[in-house]
Every structure is written in C-alpha cells, then in structure tokens.
Scaffold this active site. Structure first.
Site, mmCIF file in Angstrom:
data_model
loop_
_atom_site.group_PDB
_atom_site.id
_atom_site.type_symbol
_atom_site.label_atom_id
_atom_site.label_comp_id
_atom_site.label_asym_id
_atom_site.label_seq_id
_atom_site.Cartn_x
_atom_site.Cartn_y
_atom_site.Cartn_z
ATOM 1 N N CYS A 65 23.322 6.152 -2.131
ATOM 2 C CA CYS A 65 24.241 5.042 -2.390
ATOM 3 C C CYS A 65 25.701 5.509 -2.288
ATOM 4 O O CYS A 65 26.062 6.544 -2.847
ATOM 5 C CB CYS A 65 23.964 4.461 -3.778
ATOM 6 S SG CYS A 65 25.001 3.034 -4.138
ATOM 7 N N CYS A 69 28.869 5.704 -9.323
ATOM 8 C CA CYS A 69 28.515 5.458 -10.736
ATOM 9 C C CYS A 69 28.066 6.781 -11.379
ATOM 10 O O CYS A 69 27.056 7.361 -10.952
ATOM 11 C CB CYS A 69 27.419 4.396 -10.841
ATOM 12 S SG CYS A 69 27.782 2.936 -9.858
ATOM 13 N N CYS A 72 24.313 7.734 -12.389
ATOM 14 C CA CYS A 72 23.192 7.303 -11.545
ATOM 15 C C CYS A 72 22.623 8.395 -10.649
ATOM 16 O O CYS A 72 23.356 9.089 -9.934
ATOM 17 C CB CYS A 72 23.631 6.116 -10.701
ATOM 18 S SG CYS A 72 22.270 5.426 -9.724
ATOM 19 N N CYS A 109 11.393 -7.286 -10.478
ATOM 20 C CA CYS A 109 12.786 -7.056 -10.079
ATOM 21 C C CYS A 109 12.862 -6.021 -8.960
ATOM 22 O O CYS A 109 12.397 -4.887 -9.122
ATOM 23 C CB CYS A 109 13.598 -6.604 -11.288
ATOM 24 S SG CYS A 109 15.322 -6.278 -10.864
ATOM 25 N N CYS A 140 13.526 -11.322 -9.482
ATOM 26 C CA CYS A 140 14.873 -10.827 -9.779
ATOM 27 C C CYS A 140 15.214 -9.808 -8.704
ATOM 28 O O CYS A 140 14.318 -9.110 -8.197
ATOM 29 C CB CYS A 140 14.885 -10.182 -11.168
ATOM 30 S SG CYS A 140 16.492 -9.475 -11.613
ATOM 31 N N CYS A 200 21.470 -11.941 -14.793
ATOM 32 C CA CYS A 200 21.016 -10.864 -15.675
ATOM 33 C C CYS A 200 22.128 -9.835 -15.662
ATOM 34 O O CYS A 200 22.412 -9.242 -14.617
ATOM 35 C CB CYS A 200 19.708 -10.281 -15.120
ATOM 36 S SG CYS A 200 19.168 -8.775 -15.948
ATOM 37 N N ARG A 273 17.327 -7.658 -23.326
ATOM 38 C CA ARG A 273 16.269 -6.742 -22.888
ATOM 39 C C ARG A 273 16.560 -5.314 -23.330
ATOM 40 O O ARG A 273 17.602 -4.756 -23.018
ATOM 41 C CB ARG A 273 16.096 -6.777 -21.365
ATOM 42 C CG ARG A 273 14.901 -5.903 -20.912
ATOM 43 C CD ARG A 273 14.613 -5.983 -19.425
ATOM 44 N NE ARG A 273 14.509 -7.346 -18.998
ATOM 45 C CZ ARG A 273 15.384 -7.936 -18.176
ATOM 46 N NH1 ARG A 273 16.378 -7.259 -17.677
ATOM 47 N NH2 ARG A 273 15.228 -9.205 -17.841
HETATM 48 N N1 SAM Z 1 22.695 -0.607 -6.958
HETATM 49 C C1 SAM Z 1 22.687 -1.801 -7.672
HETATM 50 C C2 SAM Z 1 23.868 -1.945 -8.582
HETATM 51 O O1 SAM Z 1 24.314 -0.962 -9.181
HETATM 52 O O2 SAM Z 1 24.349 -3.069 -8.764
HETATM 53 C C3 SAM Z 1 21.409 -2.043 -8.428
HETATM 54 C C4 SAM Z 1 20.627 -0.947 -9.089
HETATM 55 S S1 SAM Z 1 21.429 -0.110 -10.437
HETATM 56 C C5 SAM Z 1 20.369 1.261 -10.644
HETATM 57 C C6 SAM Z 1 21.169 -1.194 -11.813
HETATM 58 C C7 SAM Z 1 21.686 -0.761 -13.170
HETATM 59 O O3 SAM Z 1 20.817 0.215 -13.732
HETATM 60 C C8 SAM Z 1 23.057 -0.130 -13.257
HETATM 61 O O4 SAM Z 1 24.096 -1.049 -13.200
HETATM 62 C C9 SAM Z 1 22.994 0.558 -14.609
HETATM 63 O O5 SAM Z 1 23.435 -0.315 -15.636
HETATM 64 C C10 SAM Z 1 21.503 0.876 -14.789
HETATM 65 N N2 SAM Z 1 21.242 2.317 -14.678
HETATM 66 C C11 SAM Z 1 21.336 3.086 -13.582
HETATM 67 N N3 SAM Z 1 21.034 4.376 -13.843
HETATM 68 C C12 SAM Z 1 20.758 4.436 -15.168
HETATM 69 C C13 SAM Z 1 20.371 5.486 -16.056
HETATM 70 N N4 SAM Z 1 20.244 6.749 -15.653
HETATM 71 N N5 SAM Z 1 20.132 5.186 -17.348
HETATM 72 C C14 SAM Z 1 20.273 3.904 -17.777
HETATM 73 N N6 SAM Z 1 20.638 2.874 -17.002
HETATM 74 C C15 SAM Z 1 20.882 3.118 -15.703
HETATM 75 C C1 DTB Z 2 19.028 -2.716 -15.714
HETATM 76 O O1 DTB Z 2 19.955 -3.064 -16.464
HETATM 77 N N1 DTB Z 2 18.230 -1.692 -15.935
HETATM 78 C C2 DTB Z 2 17.308 -1.502 -14.830
HETATM 79 C C3 DTB Z 2 17.564 -2.766 -13.970
HETATM 80 N N2 DTB Z 2 18.718 -3.348 -14.590
HETATM 81 C C4 DTB Z 2 17.702 -2.668 -12.511
HETATM 82 C C5 DTB Z 2 17.479 -0.213 -14.150
HETATM 83 C C6 DTB Z 2 17.348 0.961 -15.089
HETATM 84 C C7 DTB Z 2 17.434 2.188 -14.256
HETATM 85 C C8 DTB Z 2 17.247 3.427 -15.050
HETATM 86 C C9 DTB Z 2 17.495 4.629 -14.229
HETATM 87 C C10 DTB Z 2 16.482 4.897 -13.150
HETATM 88 O O2 DTB Z 2 15.266 4.740 -13.380
HETATM 89 O O3 DTB Z 2 16.899 5.347 -12.069
HETATM 90 FE FE1 SF4 Z 3 24.538 2.821 -6.373
HETATM 91 FE FE2 SF4 Z 3 23.420 3.711 -8.613
HETATM 92 FE FE3 SF4 Z 3 25.837 2.639 -8.700
HETATM 93 FE FE4 SF4 Z 3 23.690 1.069 -8.203
HETATM 94 S S1 SF4 Z 3 24.117 2.183 -10.089
HETATM 95 S S2 SF4 Z 3 25.658 1.047 -7.139
HETATM 96 S S3 SF4 Z 3 22.424 2.523 -7.051
HETATM 97 S S4 SF4 Z 3 25.277 4.537 -7.614
#
Ligand code: SAM
Ligand code: DTB
Ligand code: SF4
Length: 338
Positions: A65, A69, A72, A109, A140, A200, A273
């Site tokens: 990506c 973030c 992530c 989702c 979703c 959401c 949630r």
């Molecule tokens: N890439 C898209 C975006 O960021 O809009 C969708 C997927 S992203 C993984 C969705 C959400 O998952 C993020 O906005 C964040 O709040 C949550 N998330 C990502 N990595 C995480 C982690 N290691 N622990 C907890 N929540 C996480």
């Molecule tokens: C959200 O708030 N939590 C979910 C969903 N929306 C997409 C994602 C959690 C991701 C946790 C980190 C991972 O498994 O990579």
């Molecule tokens: Fe990309 Fe992860 Fe950020 Fe979603 S949360 S935009 S997958 S870096």
C-alpha cells in the site's frame, strides 16, 4: 459539569451532534459504576443487550500500500512480514464469504490495501459485492478513498456499508499518517453518505495517544452530521517493523471499557464493534466491554493480516454470557458449539 444518573434524566438516548470536550471528559471520569449504569441504560433503550453482531473480514488485496499509516503491516513504507498480493479472484472471495456465513457471520467485509481503487479494480469488486450479497450476507468494503461516483457504483452493486476510519484524534493524526489527511477521510465518508451507503467509521487505541485523543476521536465521530451506523474500536494489534511499536503505552483495560461506554453514550444508536485486539483481551474484559455497550465483533481466526480469537472460543464466550449472535432475531446462537 454535573451529570445526573437518574433514569428519568437519561434523555441523551436521542442522538446529539454537539458534544463538547468537557462533556466527553466528564462522562469518562464518572465513577465506574455510574458510567456503566448510564451506558447500560442507553444501550438497553436502543438495542437488545444480549445480542452481538458478527462480521467476518477478508483481505482481497494485501500489502504494497502506498499510504504510510504507522500502525499497518500492509504499508509499502515499512519492512514487515506481509507479502504483497494481487486482487484475489472472484470465486475465491465468494467461497470465503460462503464459509464465513456457515461459521455464523452476518456481514462480510472485503478489504483492499489501496490508496483508492482504480476503476477497473472497482468493476471487479462490484461483481464480488453482488455475489456476496446474493449469499444473503450484509456486505461491507474498505478500499481506501472513494469518489462519490465510485461509492454510488458500489451501492448499486449491493454494498451495504463502507468502512473508512478516522483512526485517531485530529490532533494526534499527523503523528501516525502523513500521506492522507483527516480532511481526505472526511470527504470519503461524505461521498459514502451521499451515495446512500451506511458508514462504518472508528479508529485505533494503543498507538501512544493520550486519553484526550481517544475522546477527541469519539467527539469527531459523534459530531458528524449523522453518526456512523457502525463504530469499530480497534486495539492496536502488534505488527513488527512499523513505527507504532509495542512500547507505546497500552491502554489499561478499565480505560478501554470506559471509552466503549462513552462511545455508547455519545452515539446511542450506533453499533459499537470491539474490533482488532481481542486476542489480547481476557473473557472478563470482553464481557465488561459488552456491558459497556459494545455489540459487534469480528469472527474468524484472522482479521486481515493479524490474529483474532478462534471462532470456537468466541462461541464459547457468547454462550457463557447467554448472548445471541444471529441477525434474524431468534435467540439461538448461530456460531458452532464449542
Ligand atoms: N486500506 C484501507 C484503508 O485504510 O482505508 C482499508 C483497510 S485498513 C487495514 C482498515 C483499518 O484497519 C484502518 O483504518 C485501521 O483503523 C485498522 N487497522 C489497520 N492495522 C491495524 C492494526 N495493526 N491494529 C489495529 N487496527 C488496525
Ligand atoms: C476496522 O476498523 N478494523 C478491521 C476493519 N475495520 C477493516 C481491520 C483490522 C485490521 C487489523 C490488522 C490486520 O489484521 O492487519
Ligand atoms: Fe494502506 Fe494499511 Fe493505511 Fe489501509 S491502513 S491505507 S492498507 S497502509
């Protein structure tokens, strides 16, 4: 500010959109028993307190990506254990959705690690959405930033919800993400709303932020013109190799329960949630979160790239709490028995 906890004064069950920082802090600082009583009263006025929604996640396009973030595993800016993949093929996604339904999920989702979807990718996602919807699941998607036209196409394909998180408070945001602004996120949420999608939207705790940031995030969500229908509260799931790290102060469990209760009070009709991070929580802590007003979980052994409790363990917990998880209103627990 004085807060009455007499049932007759609990008129805040009507959604408000003018919460102040002082009010949020005063709620958060209530004696625990009063805060829980208030949250419970509001929860019971709006929901069946013994029911929890179950959603299942699938990463349909993992890693690589361009966003940075800091929490992530899927950002191309950091060296993590996640391998980038292409967009999954249609049948694999539909098969995963079928299995999720069999395991008791009410919503499916689909998540993609994109800054925003390209139109040709969106065509494919729209086909997946239509096929998943046909299975009788709520749908979703979370695909990054969307234009209003893209949101409309998704809705027309059968999408029910769009997940796009604000992640944290406006003040802390810049410490975590630099490649996309909070305003960009607010605009995507507005596009989803305008197209008729349900929203959401929530965030993460445990990234080194202060309690004020957690409350600032809840205020931002609660003061949107319309509250998100779903509010995911994620506890940061540890990922090696990213800037957010495990030395960040982890929220004390009671602090997390307080935050859930404040979310319930400030957004009385939204589904809250308890999302990522349940792998670190005891059964007792999850039970307290449900008492505080959380009424949705992700089920399945993995979230996107990190762990979630096993479905059997969740089924056992819900059974012991006498909670149902079926969306059609019957009292049986749809999850497989432990
Ligand atoms: N890439 C898209 C975006 O960021 O809009 C969708 C997927 S992203 C993984 C969705 C959400 O998952 C993020 O906005 C964040 O709040 C949550 N998330 C990502 N990595 C995480 C982690 N290691 N622990 C907890 N929540 C996480
Ligand atoms: C959200 O708030 N939590 C979910 C969903 N929306 C997409 C994602 C959690 C991701 C946790 C980190 C991972 O498994 O990579
Ligand atoms: Fe990309 Fe992860 Fe950020 Fe979603 S949360 S935009 S997958 S870096």
């Amino acid at each position: 500010m004085t807060i009455s906890t007499k049932p007759a004064d609990l008129h805040v069950a009507t959604p408000r959109h003018d919460w102040t920082r002082d009010e949020a802090q005063a709620l958060y600082d209530l004696p625990f028993a009063d805060l829980m009583f208030w949250a419970q009263t509001i929860h019971r006025a709006n929901f069946d307190p013994n029911h929890v929604e179950t959603a299942s996640l699938l990463s349909i396009k993992t890693g690589g990506c361009p966003e940075d973030c800091g929490y992530c595993s899927q950002s191309a800016h950091y060296k993590t254990d996640v391998k980038a993949t292409k967009l999954m093929d249609h049948d694999t996604v539909v098969e995963a959705a079928r299995r999720a339904k069999q395991s008791g999920a009410g919503r499916f989702c689909m998540a993609a690690a994109w800054r925003n979807p390209k139109d040709k990718d969106l065509d494919r996602v729209c086909d997946m959405v239509s096929a998943v919807k046909e299975l009788g699941l709520e749908t979703c998607a979370t695909l990054g930033m969307l234009t209003e036209e893209q949101a409309t196409r998704l809705r027309e394909a059968g999408l029910d919800f769009y997940n796009h998180n604000v992640d944290t408070s406006p003040e802390f945001y810049g410490h975590i993400i630099t490649t996309r602004t909070m305003q960009d996120r607010i605009e995507t949420l507005a596009h989803a709303r305008k197209s008729g999608l349900k929203v959401c939207c929530g965030g993460i705790v445990g990234m080194g932020e202060q309690v004020e940031d957690r409350l600032g995030m809840l205020m931002l969500l609660a003061n949107l013109e319309q509250h998100p229908e779903s509010v995911p509260i994620n506890l940061w799931n540890e990922v090696k190799g990213v800037p957010v790290n495990a030395t960040a102060d982890q929220p004390d469990p009671i602090e997390l329960v307080r935050m859930i209760a404040v979310a319930r009070i400030m957004m009385p009709k939204s589904v809250v949630r308890l999302s990522a991070g349940r792998q670190y929580m005891t059964d007792e802590m999850q039970a307290l979160c449900f008492l505080a007003g959380a009424n949705s979980i992700f089920i399945g052994d993995v979230l996107l790239t990190t762990k979630n409790p096993q479905t059997r363990k969740d089924a056992d917990l819900l059974d012991r709490l006498g909670m149902t998880s079926k969306l059609d209103g019957t009292r049986e627990n749809e999850l497989p028995a432990a």
